[in-house]
Scaffold this motif. Structure first.
Motif, PDB file in Angstrom:
ATOM      1  N   THR A 104       8.802 -30.232  99.334  1.00 24.67           N
ATOM      2  CA  THR A 104       9.156 -29.015 100.077  1.00 24.67           C
ATOM      3  C   THR A 104       8.747 -27.777  99.263  1.00 24.67           C
ATOM      4  O   THR A 104       8.493 -27.866  98.048  1.00 24.67           O
ATOM      5  CB  THR A 104      10.682 -28.938 100.322  1.00 24.67           C
ATOM      6  OG1 THR A 104      11.330 -28.827  99.043  1.00 24.67           O
ATOM      7  CG2 THR A 104      11.193 -30.154 101.066  1.00 24.67           C
ATOM      8  N   ALA A 105       8.748 -26.636  99.940  1.00 26.14           N
ATOM      9  CA  ALA A 105       8.429 -25.381  99.245  1.00 26.14           C
ATOM     10  C   ALA A 105       9.447 -25.139  98.130  1.00 26.14           C
ATOM     11  O   ALA A 105       9.112 -24.648  97.052  1.00 26.14           O
ATOM     12  CB  ALA A 105       8.423 -24.227 100.249  1.00 26.14           C
ATOM     13  N   GLN A 106      10.704 -25.523  98.386  1.00 29.57           N
ATOM     14  CA  GLN A 106      11.748 -25.310  97.372  1.00 29.57           C
ATOM     15  C   GLN A 106      11.510 -26.213  96.151  1.00 29.57           C
ATOM     16  O   GLN A 106      11.693 -25.782  95.008  1.00 29.57           O
ATOM     17  CB  GLN A 106      13.140 -25.590  97.980  1.00 29.57           C
ATOM     18  CG  GLN A 106      14.291 -25.165  97.076  1.00 29.57           C
ATOM     19  CD  GLN A 106      14.260 -23.665  96.760  1.00 29.57           C
ATOM     20  OE1 GLN A 106      14.145 -22.847  97.662  1.00 29.57           O
ATOM     21  NE2 GLN A 106      14.338 -23.306  95.478  1.00 29.57           N
ATOM     22  N   ASP A 107      11.091 -27.477  96.397  1.00 36.32           N
ATOM     23  CA  ASP A 107      10.788 -28.390  95.278  1.00 36.32           C
ATOM     24  C   ASP A 107       9.729 -27.772  94.369  1.00 36.32           C
ATOM     25  O   ASP A 107       9.811 -27.839  93.131  1.00 36.32           O
ATOM     26  CB  ASP A 107      10.257 -29.740  95.787  1.00 36.32           C
ATOM     27  CG  ASP A 107      11.300 -30.548  96.549  1.00 36.32           C
ATOM     28  OD1 ASP A 107      12.488 -30.414  96.228  1.00 36.32           O
ATOM     29  OD2 ASP A 107      10.902 -31.305  97.455  1.00 36.32           O
ATOM     30  N   TRP A 108       8.709 -27.188  94.992  1.00 35.59           N
ATOM     31  CA  TRP A 108       7.604 -26.584  94.229  1.00 35.59           C
ATOM     32  C   TRP A 108       8.086 -25.367  93.442  1.00 35.59           C
ATOM     33  O   TRP A 108       7.811 -25.221  92.249  1.00 35.59           O
ATOM     34  CB  TRP A 108       6.474 -26.219  95.196  1.00 35.59           C
ATOM     35  CG  TRP A 108       5.357 -25.432  94.589  1.00 35.59           C
ATOM     36  CD1 TRP A 108       4.954 -24.179  94.934  1.00 35.59           C
ATOM     37  CD2 TRP A 108       4.505 -25.846  93.512  1.00 35.59           C
ATOM     38  NE1 TRP A 108       3.910 -23.787  94.146  1.00 35.59           N
ATOM     39  CE2 TRP A 108       3.610 -24.780  93.266  1.00 35.59           C
ATOM     40  CE3 TRP A 108       4.422 -26.994  92.734  1.00 35.59           C
ATOM     41  CZ2 TRP A 108       2.635 -24.840  92.274  1.00 35.59           C
ATOM     42  CZ3 TRP A 108       3.444 -27.055  91.738  1.00 35.59           C
ATOM     43  CH2 TRP A 108       2.572 -25.986  91.514  1.00 35.59           C
ATOM     44  N   THR A 109       8.876 -24.513  94.125  1.00 33.57           N
ATOM     45  CA  THR A 109       9.425 -23.331  93.436  1.00 33.57           C
ATOM     46  C   THR A 109      10.285 -23.765  92.252  1.00 33.57           C
ATOM     47  O   THR A 109      10.219 -23.182  91.167  1.00 33.57           O
ATOM     48  CB  THR A 109      10.282 -22.509  94.429  1.00 33.57           C
ATOM     49  OG1 THR A 109       9.457 -22.176  95.539  1.00 33.57           O
ATOM     50  CG2 THR A 109      10.812 -21.231  93.804  1.00 33.57           C
ATOM     51  N   ASP A 110      11.096 -24.808  92.451  1.00 35.25           N
ATOM     52  CA  ASP A 110      11.977 -25.290  91.371  1.00 35.25           C
ATOM     53  C   ASP A 110      11.163 -25.808  90.182  1.00 35.25           C
ATOM     54  O   ASP A 110      11.508 -25.573  89.023  1.00 35.25           O
ATOM     55  CB  ASP A 110      12.889 -26.428  91.874  1.00 35.25           C
ATOM     56  CG  ASP A 110      13.930 -25.929  92.866  1.00 35.25           C
ATOM     57  OD1 ASP A 110      14.107 -24.701  92.988  1.00 35.25           O
ATOM     58  OD2 ASP A 110      14.559 -26.782  93.537  1.00 35.25           O
ATOM     59  N   ALA A 111      10.080 -26.532  90.487  1.00 33.79           N
ATOM     60  CA  ALA A 111       9.250 -27.096  89.408  1.00 33.79           C
ATOM     61  C   ALA A 111       8.599 -25.993  88.587  1.00 33.79           C
ATOM     62  O   ALA A 111       8.580 -26.031  87.352  1.00 33.79           O
ATOM     63  CB  ALA A 111       8.183 -28.018  90.008  1.00 33.79           C
ATOM     64  N   ILE A 112       8.083 -24.978  89.282  1.00 28.79           N
ATOM     65  CA  ILE A 112       7.445 -23.846  88.594  1.00 28.79           C
ATOM     66  C   ILE A 112       8.476 -23.115  87.729  1.00 28.79           C
ATOM     67  O   ILE A 112       8.223 -22.759  86.578  1.00 28.79           O
ATOM     68  CB  ILE A 112       6.854 -22.848  89.621  1.00 28.79           C
ATOM     69  CG1 ILE A 112       5.653 -23.470  90.316  1.00 28.79           C
ATOM     70  CG2 ILE A 112       6.491 -21.531  88.972  1.00 28.79           C
ATOM     71  CD1 ILE A 112       4.362 -23.351  89.561  1.00 28.79           C
ATOM     72  N   ARG A 113       9.666 -22.918  88.295  1.00 27.58           N
ATOM     73  CA  ARG A 113      10.719 -22.166  87.589  1.00 27.58           C
ATOM     74  C   ARG A 113      11.135 -22.892  86.306  1.00 27.58           C
ATOM     75  O   ARG A 113      11.224 -22.295  85.235  1.00 27.58           O
ATOM     76  CB  ARG A 113      11.922 -22.021  88.530  1.00 27.58           C
ATOM     77  CG  ARG A 113      13.067 -21.203  87.977  1.00 27.58           C
ATOM     78  CD  ARG A 113      14.185 -21.144  89.029  1.00 27.58           C
ATOM     79  NE  ARG A 113      15.212 -20.198  88.657  1.00 27.58           N
ATOM     80  CZ  ARG A 113      16.209 -20.463  87.835  1.00 27.58           C
ATOM     81  NH1 ARG A 113      16.312 -21.666  87.276  1.00 27.58           N
ATOM     82  NH2 ARG A 113      17.094 -19.547  87.541  1.00 27.58           N
ATOM     83  N   LEU A 114      11.372 -24.205  86.417  1.00 32.01           N
ATOM     84  CA  LEU A 114      11.894 -24.957  85.265  1.00 32.01           C
ATOM     85  C   LEU A 114      10.816 -25.212  84.202  1.00 32.01           C
ATOM     86  O   LEU A 114      11.078 -25.099  83.010  1.00 32.01           O
ATOM     87  CB  LEU A 114      12.488 -26.295  85.746  1.00 32.01           C
ATOM     88  CG  LEU A 114      12.985 -27.249  84.651  1.00 32.01           C
ATOM     89  CD1 LEU A 114      14.066 -26.588  83.791  1.00 32.01           C
ATOM     90  CD2 LEU A 114      13.521 -28.543  85.269  1.00 32.01           C
ATOM     91  N   ASN A 115       9.609 -25.560  84.639  1.00 30.42           N
ATOM     92  CA  ASN A 115       8.609 -26.024  83.661  1.00 30.42           C
ATOM     93  C   ASN A 115       7.607 -24.968  83.218  1.00 30.42           C
ATOM     94  O   ASN A 115       7.036 -25.092  82.135  1.00 30.42           O
ATOM     95  CB  ASN A 115       7.828 -27.209  84.244  1.00 30.42           C
ATOM     96  CG  ASN A 115       8.711 -28.406  84.482  1.00 30.42           C
ATOM     97  OD1 ASN A 115       9.534 -28.754  83.643  1.00 30.42           O
ATOM     98  ND2 ASN A 115       8.571 -29.030  85.644  1.00 30.42           N
ATOM     99  N   LEU A 116       7.364 -23.960  84.058  1.00 37.26           N
ATOM    100  CA  LEU A 116       6.319 -22.993  83.708  1.00 37.26           C
ATOM    101  C   LEU A 116       6.880 -21.576  83.508  1.00 37.26           C
ATOM    102  O   LEU A 116       6.652 -20.971  82.448  1.00 37.26           O
ATOM    103  CB  LEU A 116       5.233 -22.990  84.793  1.00 37.26           C
ATOM    104  CG  LEU A 116       4.065 -22.044  84.556  1.00 37.26           C
ATOM    105  CD1 LEU A 116       3.366 -22.329  83.237  1.00 37.26           C
ATOM    106  CD2 LEU A 116       3.061 -22.122  85.715  1.00 37.26           C
TER     107      LEU A 116
END
Ligand SMILES: NC(=O)c1ccc[n+]([C@@H]2O[C@H](COP(=O)([O-])OP(=O)(O)OC[C@H]3O[C@@H](n4cnc5c(N)ncnc54)[C@H](OP(=O)(O)O)[C@@H]3O)[C@@H](O)[C@H]2O)c1
Length: 268
Positions: A104-116
């Motif tokens: 989902t768009a939220q999964d992607w936003t979460d991944a960017i926020r936590l890892n990058l």
């Protein structure tokens, strides 16, 4: 060359797994450490162990995806220690694991926020301090996922590839200021993050087929590389990605070639 006596280090995600091992390794090497996570109980236990080693420990509660909390964490560390010599950007992981079409768009936003985004915020805040000091070592925890493609973890892999890229750019930008930026690149390490995989024999055996060393790494397997990059032994090393994967990325043949070798079809 490899000691950290008199140095200060901030480690994100220090409450368990790889971050905990790195924090204890830095303390054993002589550094005072700032230990950061969202929860405080587990990180306090790590702090007690650091103090038993005779080093100072500072506990920081911080969500690494929040730029204001990151600024406060770096500023608290500098206030308590009087400077910052080593930053290890370790906090990270994947919430979602599954087919790309279900991301989902939220999964992607979460991944960017936590890892990058977290690495960007910490490099900016700690970088300011280190450039001013004209010394420091920033170490980002990447992943082999950022080297090759990883089905079912495409979002995570993309963020880790970006961390390696950021490492190289900042290394070049800050080299003349005496600030080094490097990346450690672990393969499969047995932690809470990977417990779903390491805990199921069939999945674990399948994953280890692509690891020539034929074993899961332990969090302690990452420590030596971090100590090397943190200390004076690596004073000419910047912009490097140091891989700790039991040989996983050393072969493009993957499981098939390794299986053939073990069956004696390829002489070794
Ligand atoms: N395990 C592997 O096979 C492997 C392989 C390659 C790379 N890596 C990388 O190594 C790093 C550590 O992984 P691990 O396996 O040790 O993971 P882990 O066991 O899940 O530990 C993650 C740590 O990060 C902290 N954390 C998570 N989200 C946070 C947030 N938003 N803000 C602050 N702290 C946060 C956690 O504490 P709280 O929950 O209390 O915040 C915990 O201390 C990650 O960057 C991961 O991508 C792992």
């Amino acid at each position: 060359m490899f000691g950290l006596e008199g140095r200060t280090a901030l480690i994100t995600g220090a409450s368990r797994g790889i971050g905990r091992a790195i924090a204890l390794g830095c303390a054993e090497a002589g550094a005072d450490v700032a230990l950061l996570a969202r929860g405080t109980d587990a990180v306090r236990e790590v702090a007690e162990t650091v103090e038993k080693l005779g080093r100072r420990a500072v506990v920081l509660t911080c969500d690494v995806g929040d730029p204001d909390q990151v600024r406060a964490a770096v500023s608290d560390t500098v206030a308590q220690f009087g400077g910052l010599d080593v930053l290890v950007n370790n906090a990270g992981g994947f919430g979602f694991a599954g087919p790309f079409l279900e991301l989902t768009a939220q999964d992607w936003t979460d991944a960017i926020r936590l890892n990058l985004a977290s690495v960007v915020h910490f490099c900016r805040e700690a970088g300011r301090v280190m450039v001013r000091q004209r010394s420091g070592s920033l170490i980002n925890v990447g992943s082999v996922s950022g080297v090759g493609g990883v089905p079912m973890l495409s979002h995570y892999a993309a963020t880790k590839a970006a961390v390696a890229s950021l490492t190289r750019s900042l290394a070049a930008e800050w080299a003349a200021s005496g600030v080094r930026v490097n990346c450690v690149v672990p393969g499969w390490i047995r932690t809470e993050l990977t417990s779903v995989m390491s805990g199921q024999e069939q999945i674990s055996d399948g994953l280890l087929r692509s690891v020539p060393a034929r074993r899961w790494g332990d969090p302690e397997d990452v420590v030596g590389a971090v100590l090397y990059l943190a200390g004076d032994g690596a004073r000419m090393t910047t912009g490097s990605c140091l891989t700790l994967d039991g040989g996983m990325t050393s072969t493009i043949g993957g499981p098939t070639l390794i299986d053939l070798m073990e069956m004696g079809r390829i002489p070794v």
